[in-house]
Design a protein around this motif. Structure first.
Motif, PDB file in Angstrom:
ATOM      1  N   ASP A 241      17.427 -21.933  27.039  1.00  0.00           N
ATOM      2  CA  ASP A 241      18.544 -22.843  27.349  1.00  0.00           C
ATOM      3  C   ASP A 241      18.230 -24.275  26.912  1.00  0.00           C
ATOM      4  O   ASP A 241      18.774 -25.231  27.449  1.00  0.00           O
ATOM      5  CB  ASP A 241      18.866 -22.790  28.846  1.00  0.00           C
ATOM      6  CG  ASP A 241      17.662 -23.196  29.707  1.00  0.00           C
ATOM      7  OD1 ASP A 241      16.583 -23.481  29.127  1.00  0.00           O
ATOM      8  OD2 ASP A 241      17.789 -23.220  30.934  1.00  0.00           O
TER       9      ASP A 241
ATOM     10  N   LEU B 100      25.316 -27.821  27.259  1.00  0.00           N
ATOM     11  CA  LEU B 100      25.072 -26.465  26.771  1.00  0.00           C
ATOM     12  C   LEU B 100      24.780 -26.598  25.281  1.00  0.00           C
ATOM     13  O   LEU B 100      25.582 -27.170  24.535  1.00  0.00           O
ATOM     14  CB  LEU B 100      26.312 -25.599  27.000  1.00  0.00           C
ATOM     15  CG  LEU B 100      26.223 -24.132  26.621  1.00  0.00           C
ATOM     16  CD1 LEU B 100      25.168 -23.411  27.450  1.00  0.00           C
ATOM     17  CD2 LEU B 100      27.568 -23.448  26.842  1.00  0.00           C
TER      18      LEU B 100
ATOM     19  N   GLY C  96      23.896 -25.148  21.442  1.00  0.00           N
ATOM     20  CA  GLY C  96      24.193 -23.973  20.616  1.00  0.00           C
ATOM     21  C   GLY C  96      23.611 -24.086  19.223  1.00  0.00           C
ATOM     22  O   GLY C  96      23.107 -25.147  18.819  1.00  0.00           O
TER      23      GLY C  96
ATOM     24  N   GLU D 211      28.840 -22.759  17.026  1.00  0.00           N
ATOM     25  CA  GLU D 211      28.583 -21.730  18.036  1.00  0.00           C
ATOM     26  C   GLU D 211      29.199 -22.120  19.376  1.00  0.00           C
ATOM     27  O   GLU D 211      29.741 -21.269  20.080  1.00  0.00           O
ATOM     28  CB  GLU D 211      27.068 -21.485  18.192  1.00  0.00           C
ATOM     29  CG  GLU D 211      26.810 -20.212  18.990  1.00  0.00           C
ATOM     30  CD  GLU D 211      25.330 -19.908  19.185  1.00  0.00           C
ATOM     31  OE1 GLU D 211      24.946 -18.763  18.981  1.00  0.00           O
ATOM     32  OE2 GLU D 211      24.566 -20.825  19.548  1.00  0.00           O
ATOM     33  N   VAL D 212      29.135 -23.405  19.716  1.00  0.00           N
ATOM     34  CA  VAL D 212      29.720 -23.783  21.015  1.00  0.00           C
ATOM     35  C   VAL D 212      31.251 -23.703  20.983  1.00  0.00           C
ATOM     36  O   VAL D 212      31.883 -23.468  22.011  1.00  0.00           O
ATOM     37  CB  VAL D 212      29.198 -25.148  21.544  1.00  0.00           C
ATOM     38  CG1 VAL D 212      27.729 -25.076  21.872  1.00  0.00           C
ATOM     39  CG2 VAL D 212      29.489 -26.283  20.621  1.00  0.00           C
TER      40      VAL D 212
ATOM     41  N   PHE E 250      31.768 -20.172  21.909  1.00  0.00           N
ATOM     42  CA  PHE E 250      31.544 -19.969  23.349  1.00  0.00           C
ATOM     43  C   PHE E 250      32.797 -20.362  24.137  1.00  0.00           C
ATOM     44  O   PHE E 250      33.243 -19.637  25.028  1.00  0.00           O
ATOM     45  CB  PHE E 250      30.394 -20.853  23.870  1.00  0.00           C
ATOM     46  CG  PHE E 250      29.033 -20.512  23.340  1.00  0.00           C
ATOM     47  CD1 PHE E 250      28.747 -19.263  22.804  1.00  0.00           C
ATOM     48  CD2 PHE E 250      27.999 -21.447  23.400  1.00  0.00           C
ATOM     49  CE1 PHE E 250      27.467 -18.959  22.330  1.00  0.00           C
ATOM     50  CE2 PHE E 250      26.725 -21.153  22.938  1.00  0.00           C
ATOM     51  CZ  PHE E 250      26.464 -19.917  22.400  1.00  0.00           C
TER      52      PHE E 250
ATOM     53  N   LYS F  79      29.126 -21.139  29.929  1.00  0.00           N
ATOM     54  CA  LYS F  79      27.796 -20.530  29.812  1.00  0.00           C
ATOM     55  C   LYS F  79      27.843 -19.003  29.901  1.00  0.00           C
ATOM     56  O   LYS F  79      26.995 -18.302  29.361  1.00  0.00           O
ATOM     57  CB  LYS F  79      26.912 -21.077  30.936  1.00  0.00           C
ATOM     58  CG  LYS F  79      25.470 -21.280  30.567  1.00  0.00           C
ATOM     59  CD  LYS F  79      24.668 -21.682  31.781  1.00  0.00           C
ATOM     60  CE  LYS F  79      24.652 -23.197  31.962  1.00  0.00           C
ATOM     61  NZ  LYS F  79      23.918 -23.580  33.191  1.00  0.00           N
TER      62      LYS F  79
ATOM     63  N   CYS G 248      27.732 -17.507  26.597  1.00  0.00           N
ATOM     64  CA  CYS G 248      26.740 -18.106  25.699  1.00  0.00           C
ATOM     65  C   CYS G 248      25.618 -17.114  25.410  1.00  0.00           C
ATOM     66  O   CYS G 248      25.107 -16.462  26.317  1.00  0.00           O
ATOM     67  CB  CYS G 248      26.206 -19.358  26.383  1.00  0.00           C
ATOM     68  SG  CYS G 248      24.630 -19.906  25.798  1.00  0.00           S
TER      69      CYS G 248
END
Lengths: 439, 369
Positions: free
Chosen positions: B74, B94, B96, B101-102, B105, B254, B257
């Motif tokens: 993380d 968060l 990524g 990528e986020v 998510f 999350k 994720c």
């Protein structure tokens, strides 16, 4: 314009003549349910009968055949899909080859050729282990020949947007009055068909309208293949010819097609209002009509960044491909296809698409074989005998084995006319049958 | 059943209809194909100065034997560092494998069948792509004067809208909403939808009215901010980006994720980058000089351009942008065509060192002759 979804029904049948009636009844009832007229339905059903009988002779007994019938308002498409790795693909040549060289003759018409005459579009596509055979029958629409010339006063800001039903009619009227017939899509003769095609999302019509909603211009396009969009126009009222309308119509077309599967837009019949500086000339083709020949240039615009590619090309067209890729600034590494004596198939296979309304046939290679030249000649004769004057051969350079067809094509009076970047797996070279022409 | 039949029946329609993105080939291959001896990549808005010296040192100090060990799942220390820098808690971040990528998510976390996302038609394409290939509709509002249009976005929102994506500053126009516009949009949304602000180019903005949305997170529980280390911090090759929001929002996102997707070197380099103010200063200076140089030449060449915030600008050419791309490639200059951003005829140029910008201007003059 409110979009309508096409309807589709499926039947899984088998290669067995006992199921002929089931198959034809399925197509007949589906076509009628999808709104095809009784006369057109009969013709489609007869074509299906011919095809199914042909498949029962050629596809291994009891092998499954998937049959899809799709209704799109203006047409009904019947699609046969079947596996093809277990039997001789040669039987799917439109023309049957008997004899050799000068003695070549076509002794027996295949069921496919007979079927192709009963429909508006016939095509056979081959991909890996499957064959798709498509028959399209269109609905009947009244033809409109006369339009009244109008000189409206345009006012206010011009907006470019998708056309509604009335605007489609207005655009067809505007284009028919102000442009030569050769610049008009064939479907413009049938406004009802254009409206139905647009409603089903098969045809796109965009118009430039003034403040009061008066149509001042427009452009149309449709998908030619999975990766290529063909467009017609731009059409502009004479009063606004020197305005920004043509540019805005082209920009709209590109914006609408840019984030799709299309790699480019192409126009073979551009109007004089096409902003040429925004396009690249690919070359020209001839349109043959009752012996009369008109040369038409093809204009192209790529939609994405060309990734570059390696091409394996037969020596007899290598100069043509080099010239075209240089003219278009394409990053291509060109290697010459060399035959290294390996065993080849005895028989070649060619797929065909026949578009009767535009008097055109497009041939594509499936398997190269020793009889390629004879097979090509047989196809040309058959199509010529059927009155089809415009015969093309599309060679996807992404499949190096197709390159072996090149010498046969040249021998059979096909000439390479243009190269369309990345229109298939790789670039496509379009040949046209032009007897008596020199390069 | 053959593999064809299986694929035909197993693949959802929205995936079948989607065309996979084709990334460019490696430089060596491109140079061979286009016949050029060098290649300047001016297409991805990378930082020509590379990573900061602090990040470079951290990368070099990485012990190769540690490649066998999984990274922090993380991005523990990076989140601590981000929290310290932006005065937040580590659980508000968060991390990524790149901002892309986020984006995935967030869409996965909130959208279900029948939902849609709203964004602009002429902006970073990934919001639209991820929505589409995940089976959700992407509703697109036209820009007005090259800017996100608040009202047009609001007009598209319906009861199935889950997320509104705002790219601020917008890629590729460089336009941005100031703090007043942004607040007024958030008030109009009234907490009903999630608002994601992509601030990939925020570190390039010097205008004082720019709303650093990280500062607004405590005010709006529906606000999510994306940032990346790929642009200003020069870590594009390591793929690392992050999102920041209130803890409840981060907890929700999350859930979708994929942990361990951010590699160890990227995490270490990102931590070190956050201390490099000098690097930001030098990069801004370079961007400023290159932008002035290009705009001056575009004025002389009577070429229209769109130049806002960020390390890029767009220029309109009198020829097709895709043809210009190919012609420039033969001269070893790689730009981004803008047809794919729905700006036909425009190219986007990443701002780089002056000698390269000179080469670009020279190349443009030659291809437009």
């Amino acid at each position: 314009m409110k979009k309508v979804c096409s309807d589709k029904v499926e039947l899984v049948t088998f290669s067995d003549l006992a199921l002929l009636r089931v198959t034809t009844s399925f197509v007949e009832s589906s076509a009628l349910a999808f709104g095809l007229g009784p006369d057109e339905t009969i013709q489609l059903t007869l074509a299906v009968e011919e095809i199914f009988a042909h498949l029962c002779k050629t596809v291994p007994h009891k092998d499954p055949i998937w049959l899809n019938v799709a209704g799109r308002g203006y047409e009904v498409e019947t699609e046969f899909i079947f596996s093809c790795h277990e039997f001789d693909l040669r039987v799917f040549n439109l023309a049957c080859v008997q004899g050799h060289g000068e003695d070549l003759e076509c002794t027996d018409e295949t069921g496919m050729m007979i079927a192709s005459r009963m429909v508006d579009s016939f095509s056979l596509e081959h991909s890996k282990s499957k064959l798709k055979l498509k028959l399209i029958k269109e609905k009947f629409y009244p033809e409109i020949e006369q339009y009244k010339e109008t000189c409206p006063d345009y006012s206010g800001e011009i907006n470019v947007r998708e056309a509604d039903i009335d605007e489609i009619k207005d655009l067809i009227g505007l284009a028919s009055v102000n442009y030569p017939k050769i610049n008009l899509p064939e479907c413009f003769r049938y406004p009802g068909k254009v409206i139905d095609m647009a409603a089903y999302g098969y045809y796109h019509v965009v118009v430039a309208v003034d403040h009061s909603g008066m149509v001042a211009g427009g452009i149309t396009w449709r998908w030619e293949s999975e990766h290529l969009v063909t467009f017609r126009g731009p059409f502009v009222t004479p009063a606004l010819k020197s305005s920004q309308i043509p540019d805005r119509l082209i920009e709209h077309l590109i914006e609408q097609t840019a984030r799709t599967k299309a790699i480019g837009v192409i126009c073979s019949w551009p109007t004089s209002d096409l902003p040429g500086s925004l396009f690249e000339e690919l070359g020209s083709q001839y349109f043959m009509n009752q012996g009369q020949k008109t040369e038409v240039k093809a204009y192209f615009r790529q939609l994405n960044e060309d990734p570059g590619n390696t091409l394996v090309v037969h020596s007899c067209i290598v100069e043509f491909v080099k010239k075209k890729t240089q003219e278009l600034f394409l990053g291509r590494q060109i290697e010459t296809l060399i035959y290294t004596g390996e065993s080849r198939f005895r028989h070649s296979v060619i797929s065909a698409k026949i578009l009767r309304s535009s008097d055109r046939a497009i041939l594509r290679p499936v398997i190269y074989g020793d009889d390629a030249t004879d097979n090509l000649m047989a196809h040309v004769r058959l199509l010529n005998n059927d009155g089809i004057e415009n015969i093309f051969f599309e060679m996807d350079l992404g499949f190096s084995q197709y390159g072996m067809f090149a010498p046969s094509l040249i021998e059979c009076s096909f000439k390479p006319r243009f190269l369309i970047p990345l229109a298939g797996k790789s670039d496509i070279v379009v040949f046209q049958y032009l007897p008596g022409e020199t390069n | 059943m053959s593999s064809f039949w299986r694929l035909e029946h197993l693949l959802p329609e929205y995936v079948k209809n989607f065309e996979a993105y084709t990334p460019s080939r490696p430089d060596r291959e491109l140079m061979k194909l286009y016949g050029c001896s060098s290649l300047h990549r001016l297409n991805n808005n990378e930082n020509p100065l590379g990573p900061s010296s602090e990040a470079q040192k951290a990368i070099l100090a990485f012990e190769s034997s540690k490649a066998a060990i999984y990274p922090s799942g993380d991005s523990y220390y990076l989140r601590l560092k981000l929290a310290e820098k932006f005065d937040k808690t580590p659980d508000q971040f968060l991390v990524g494998n790149g901002a892309n990528e986020v984006i995935t998510f967030a869409i996965k976390a909130f959208c279900e069948q029948g939902d849609n996302v709203v964004t602009a038609d002429k902006t970073f394409a990934v919001y639209e792509w991820v929505a589409k290939f995940s089976g959700y509709e992407a509703k697109l509002a036209p820009l007005t004067n090259f800017e996100f249009d608040e009202q047009r976005l609001l007009d598209l929102i319906d009861n199935r809208t889950k997320i509104v994506f705002i790219c601020n500053p917008n890629n590729p126009t460089g336009s941005f909403w100031n703090i007043t516009r942004f607040r007024s949009f958030m008030e109009a949304i009234d907490g009903e939808k999630i608002v994601i602000v992509d601030e990939a180019y925020a570190e390039f903005v010097e205008d004082g009215t720019f709303p650093n949305c990280l500062d607004l997170i405590e005010e709006y529980d529906n606000l999510v901010v994306f940032r990346t280390f790929s642009k200003m911090y020069g870590l594009a090759g390591l793929r690392i980006g992050y999102l920041c929001a209130q803890e409840a929002m981060v907890d929700a996102i999350k859930k979708t994720c994929v942990v361990y997707s951010v590699n160890s070197i990227a995490q270490i380099a990102a931590v070190s980058s956050l201390d490099s103010d000098e690097h930001i200063f030098r990069t801004r200076k370079l961007v400023h000089e290159s932008k002035s140089f290009l705009t001056q030449h575009f004025n002389e060449l009577s070429l229209d351009y769109v130049s806002g915030e960020g390390n890029f600008l767009m220029v309109k050419l009198p020829i097709s942008d895709t043809l210009a791309y190919r012609k420039l490639m033969t001269r070893g200059l790689m730009v981004r065509t803008m047809s794919g951003f729905r700006f036909p005829g425009f190219i986007r140029i990443s701002l780089s060192h002056l000698p390269i910008m000179e080469e670009l201007v020279d190349g443009l003059k030659k291809i437009l002759k």
